[in-house]
Design an enzyme around this catalytic site. Sequence first.
Site, PDB file in Angstrom:
ATOM      1  CE  LYS A  47      -0.408  -0.337   5.067  1.00 12.66           C
ATOM      2  NZ  LYS A  47      -1.194  -0.873   5.993  1.00 12.66           N
ATOM      3  NE  ARG A 142      -7.043   0.709  11.224  1.00 13.50           N
ATOM      4  CZ  ARG A 142      -5.824   0.541  10.666  1.00 13.50           C
ATOM      5  NH1 ARG A 142      -5.058   1.582  11.018  1.00 13.50           N
ATOM      6  NH2 ARG A 142      -5.709  -0.585  10.054  1.00 13.50           N
ATOM      7  CE1 TYR A 265      13.328  30.976   6.254  1.00 11.73           C
ATOM      8  CE2 TYR A 265      13.581  28.697   5.668  1.00 11.73           C
ATOM      9  CZ  TYR A 265      13.456  30.066   5.366  1.00 11.73           C
ATOM     10  OH  TYR A 265      13.245  30.202   3.940  1.00 11.73           O
ATOM     11  CG  MET A 313      10.170  23.572   0.338  1.00 11.09           C
ATOM     12  SD  MET A 313       9.294  24.611  -0.868  1.00 11.09           S
ATOM     13  CE  MET A 313       8.077  25.035   0.125  1.00 11.09           C
TER      14      MET A 313
HETATM   15  C1  LIG Z   1      -0.498  -1.982   6.753  1.00 12.21           C
HETATM   16  C2  LIG Z   1      -1.012  -3.344   6.969  1.00 12.21           C
HETATM   17  C3  LIG Z   1      -0.215  -4.448   7.125  1.00 12.21           C
HETATM   18  C4  LIG Z   1       1.263  -4.511   7.221  1.00 12.21           C
HETATM   19  O1  LIG Z   1       1.488  -3.834   8.360  1.00 12.21           O
HETATM   20  P1  LIG Z   1       3.249  -3.606   8.661  1.00 12.21           P
HETATM   21  O2  LIG Z   1       2.922  -2.993  10.120  1.00 12.21           O
HETATM   22  O3  LIG Z   1       3.787  -2.690   7.699  1.00 12.21           O
HETATM   23  O4  LIG Z   1       3.686  -5.170   8.698  1.00 12.21           O
HETATM   24  C5  LIG Z   1      -1.065  -5.605   7.297  1.00 12.21           C
HETATM   25  N1  LIG Z   1      -2.343  -5.634   7.374  1.00 12.21           N
HETATM   26  C6  LIG Z   1      -3.251  -4.784   7.385  1.00 12.21           C
HETATM   27  C7  LIG Z   1      -4.607  -4.514   7.266  1.00 12.21           C
HETATM   28  C8  LIG Z   1      -2.669  -3.337   6.946  1.00 12.21           C
HETATM   29  O5  LIG Z   1      -3.326  -2.140   6.999  1.00 12.21           O
END
Ligand SMILES: *Cc1c(COP(=O)(O)O)cnc(C)c1O
Length: 368
Positions: A47, A142, A265, A313
């Site tokens: 992802k 969640r 800055y 930046m």
């Molecule tokens: C992101 C995610 C993972 C992977 O998690 P990591 O901590 O990066 O190994 C697995 N399952 C779900 C549902 C996730 O959203």
Amino acid sequence: MTFARCAGILRHMPRPIRATISAAALAHNLAIARTQAGAAKIWAVVKANAYGHGILRAAQALHEADGFAMLDYVEALRLRSSGITKPILLLEGFFKPEDIVTLLKYKLTPVIHSIAQIEILEKVSFEGSLDVYLKVNSGMNRLGFTESNLRLAWNALEAHKGVGAVTLMTHFADAEGEDGIQGQLQWFGLLTRSFHAPRSFANSAALLRFPEEARADWVRPGIMLYGCSPLPFKSAEEIGLRPAMTLSSEIIGVQHLEKGERVGYGFSYQAAQEMTIGVIACGYADGYPRHAPSGTPVLVAGKRTRTVGRVSMDMLCVDISDIEQAYVGTPVTLWGEGLPCDEVAQAAGTVSYELLCALAPRVPVVEI
Ligand SMILES: *Cc1c(COP(=O)(O)O)cnc(C)c1O
């Protein structure tokens, strides 16, 4: 401008900054996940553009995985149009009725986590068979079904003619922490004890810390594939992981400060004594965290030093007083090979996940 001159310009990097991405490191880290997973199959979690590594590039390097998990339809279709036929799991499932035809056409497996999705499935009439994951909320609160609605969801999926294989999944909230996974696993077991279906639980932390209990039928490692540790008490190196992304740049300016002079800055850093600083071509528009305080580790010419003053930046400053060979053009590592991203993240009060997936599109990628 002639074409040749234009091509000449394009041969140059925009600035000395680059992200070097190692296919060999990704493959190596997947092999470590494979050892932990035993007989379980592996969803390589890609992802967020493969945690900033590039979705196609990562999927190619991780071709030994059994499938790819993500949530963005555009990324999923990019994998399909590049010829990847392995299973694809969409971790947030579908959002709108019109998504169902895309799921069927491209053989994507959605996670079903809400009654609203069940209602869509029942309303849309479709041909073909859709494999799904049924998400159980075992305490993270969640996404997913729990005591009040899980049976309803299960029954609806079982009764639906268009639904093929159902796999049960849950996600751990604190696999790396004090709570671990026991409580959630127990509650999951109770909630699902009468359902016969394969199961998927483990993120990287659970896979590394509790392999036997967490592996089930499919595991879902993400961060470990990119060479970072999900465990606060064990470094990536101790686990045997290799950094997949190295963010590097160069010194583009040098300043000599007298005691009491200030930098950047807000004048937020003041020299306690005479010092030399290097100005690095890397800033928050490249994805380096602006909230990284003075003292965040950096490698200059392979030697460890620290940032001074506020990250801007396009630039940040580092102390090079004790690095004699440092000058304009000297190589700098912001994170990756030789400087774990986990350490930089910790100094900046965040996690490596956030640094990796914030890598800005303007940073050129070099594949090795
Ligand atoms: C992101 C995610 C993972 C992977 O998690 P990591 O901590 O990066 O190994 C697995 N399952 C779900 C549902 C996730 O959203």
